[in-house]
Design a protein around this motif. Structure first.
Motif, PDB file in Angstrom:
ATOM      1  N   ILE A 274      -2.521  -6.211  -7.384  1.00 18.70           N
ATOM      2  CA  ILE A 274      -3.462  -5.903  -6.305  1.00 18.70           C
ATOM      3  C   ILE A 274      -2.654  -5.565  -5.061  1.00 18.70           C
ATOM      4  O   ILE A 274      -1.492  -5.947  -4.926  1.00 18.70           O
ATOM      5  N   TYR A 275      -3.285  -4.811  -4.149  1.00 18.42           N
ATOM      6  CA  TYR A 275      -2.601  -4.469  -2.905  1.00 18.42           C
ATOM      7  C   TYR A 275      -2.573  -5.668  -1.956  1.00 18.42           C
ATOM      8  O   TYR A 275      -3.402  -6.568  -2.023  1.00 18.42           O
ATOM      9  N   ASN A 276      -1.607  -5.638  -1.059  1.00 14.99           N
ATOM     10  CA  ASN A 276      -1.322  -6.768  -0.171  1.00 14.99           C
ATOM     11  C   ASN A 276      -2.263  -6.778   1.045  1.00 14.99           C
ATOM     12  O   ASN A 276      -1.923  -6.299   2.131  1.00 14.99           O
TER      13      ASN A 276
ATOM     14  N   HIS B 156       0.845  -1.188   0.000  1.00 13.30           N
ATOM     15  CA  HIS B 156       0.000   0.000   0.000  1.00 13.30           C
ATOM     16  C   HIS B 156       0.886   1.245   0.000  1.00 13.30           C
ATOM     17  O   HIS B 156       2.021   1.221   0.451  1.00 13.30           O
ATOM     18  N   GLY B 157       0.356   2.307  -0.518  1.00 10.67           N
ATOM     19  CA  GLY B 157       1.113   3.550  -0.588  1.00 10.67           C
ATOM     20  C   GLY B 157       1.783   3.791  -1.917  1.00 10.67           C
ATOM     21  O   GLY B 157       2.364   4.852  -2.149  1.00 10.67           O
ATOM     22  N   GLN B 158       1.737   2.800  -2.818  1.00 11.99           N
ATOM     23  CA  GLN B 158       2.312   2.950  -4.151  1.00 11.99           C
ATOM     24  C   GLN B 158       1.204   2.918  -5.192  1.00 11.99           C
ATOM     25  O   GLN B 158       0.172   2.264  -4.985  1.00 11.99           O
ATOM     26  N   PRO B 159       1.402   3.617  -6.330  1.00 10.78           N
ATOM     27  CA  PRO B 159       0.394   3.559  -7.401  1.00 10.78           C
ATOM     28  C   PRO B 159       0.222   2.120  -7.882  1.00 10.78           C
ATOM     29  O   PRO B 159       1.201   1.400  -8.067  1.00 10.78           O
TER      30      PRO B 159
END
Length: 399
Positions: free
Chosen positions: A201-203, A192-195
């Motif tokens: 998908i986000y972790n 999270h925190g990155q484009p």
């Protein structure tokens, strides 16, 4: 993949773990910790006989025949407040002004509340007759020196902390917190925190497991992402095993080309406890023992990982901390509305128990987490369950 029942998987893990070591912590830092041994009071509470109210400490013999119409007048020889001690004794015809919590003076055997007097300062009129020990709290009213204030395996709550403080205890023997590490795998994941890049998908697994481990009072030694690189996964397991008591991995346990965990654990010389649970979600779950540390390898699908985490880790943590508090309480409950049943394998379903009925949420697919917000239980839906009507009984695990 040779599947076993959930209960067998739980039993195999419990066979290979032991209680963590004990440590002593400051009393005010002991909340929610598990006692490593019985704790006994060093002093009684209260440690002396004390007044239950503001009034006058007197001899009951001096006020035996007193009434509103026939008061007695006593000489006030001193005043004592909570925390103070008088060096004077009460003799015939005398009284000592006393406040709530103050030690009962020598010679006095009861306390007349101030409302039953004229509030005199040098001389006081008493308007009631009292028996011995009236309005006096005896020494040890709460507990006596040597009484047990907490048994081994109990969780310290605020009442226990207060009792231990009153009993003169300044440090508490507890089980140290279980140290846990999380390794998430899968090239599709991004922190999270990155484009967010195409195909990624986000972790969510790292977020869920981190949150729950902290809620379960574990110390998180590592929370890392290593993609699908076998060497990096191997190095991560080796590093985590240096400090953690238990290691959790997500992803890489099924039968795809990048499902590398089974082979990696074998090459590390780990003992495979099981690979496959007859349960959905979470069927490909694997557990192994590496360097004496349990490694629980969960599916990469978020709900699959979260469900099996709860069902395996809660009993594991109970044993590792020596807790007497039963985890995963299973009970029977009424289902709130009709449910189509379960024709396939045994399933775990997110649900909310409101104390009257159980509400199974929509969104039970392996990757769906939003419908778990606010839930507090799982429904255990056996294989081959026929359609259910509202009010039918189901079994749930309270989380």
């Amino acid at each position: 993949m040779q599947t076993i029942t959930l209960e067998e998987a739980q039993a195999r893990l419990l066979e290979v773990v032991h209680c963590v070591m004990s440590e002593k912590v400051e009393l005010l830092r002991s909340i929610d910790r598990i006692l490593a041994e019985d704790v006994y009071a060093h002093v009684s509470q209260p440690p002396f006989e004390r007044s239950a109210m503001d009034g006058y400490a007197v001899r009951s013999e001096d006020i035996r025949t007193v009434s509103r119409s026939n008061p007695v007048c006593l000489k006030v020889i001193d005043r004592v407040c909570a925390g103070e001690v008088t060096d004077k004794s009460v003799h015939a015809g005398e009284a000592i002004r006393i406040m709530t919590g103050a030690m009962i003076p020598e010679g006095a055997d009861c306390v007349v509340k101030q409302e039953d007097t004229d509030y005199g300062q040098e001389q006081v009129k008493i308007y009631v007759s009292l028996a011995q020990k009236m309005n006096c709290c005896p020494a040890g009213e709460d507990f006596h020196q040597g009484d047990c204030l907490g048994w081994e395996g109990e969780k310290v709550d605020a009442y226990m902390m207060a009792s231990m403080a009153s009993g003169g205890i300044d440090s508490v023997p507890v089980r140290r917190k279980v140290r846990a590490a999380v390794i998430t795998t899968g090239e599709e994941l991004m922190p999270h925190g990155q484009p967010l890049l195409p195909g990624k998908i986000y972790n969510a697994n790292l977020a869920y497991l981190t949150g729950r481990l902290l809620q379960l009072d574990c110390n998180l030694t590592e929370g890392i992402f290593v993609g699908d690189d076998a060497d990096k996964i191997t190095a991560a397991v080796e590093k985590c095993a240096e400090e953690a008591d238990v290691i959790l991995t997500t992803g890489g346990v099924s039968v795809g080309v990048k499902d590398l965990l089974p082979e990696i654990m074998k090459k590390l010389g780990a003992d495979i406890l099981f690979h496959g649970i007859d349960l959905k979600p979470g069927m490909p779950t694997m557990a192994s023992l590496y360097g004496g540390k349990p490694v629980i390898s969960l599916s990469g699908n978020p709900f699959s990982a979260s469900a099996v985490f709860e069902l395996l880790m809660q009993p594991l943590l109970q044993k590792m901390t020596g807790s007497q508090q039963t985890s995963l309480v299973k009970k029977e409950a009424d289902i709130a509305y009709d449910y189509p049943g379960n024709k396939g394998s045994r399933r775990v379903l997110k649900a909310y128990d409101d104390g009257h009925a159980v509400h199974i949420t929509k969104g039970q697919h392996n990757a769906q987490m939003r419908q778990g917000i606010g839930t507090n239980c799982f429904v255990d839906m056996p294989a081959g369950t026929e359609p259910l009507k509202a009010g039918d009984k189901v079994h749930i695990w309270r989380l």
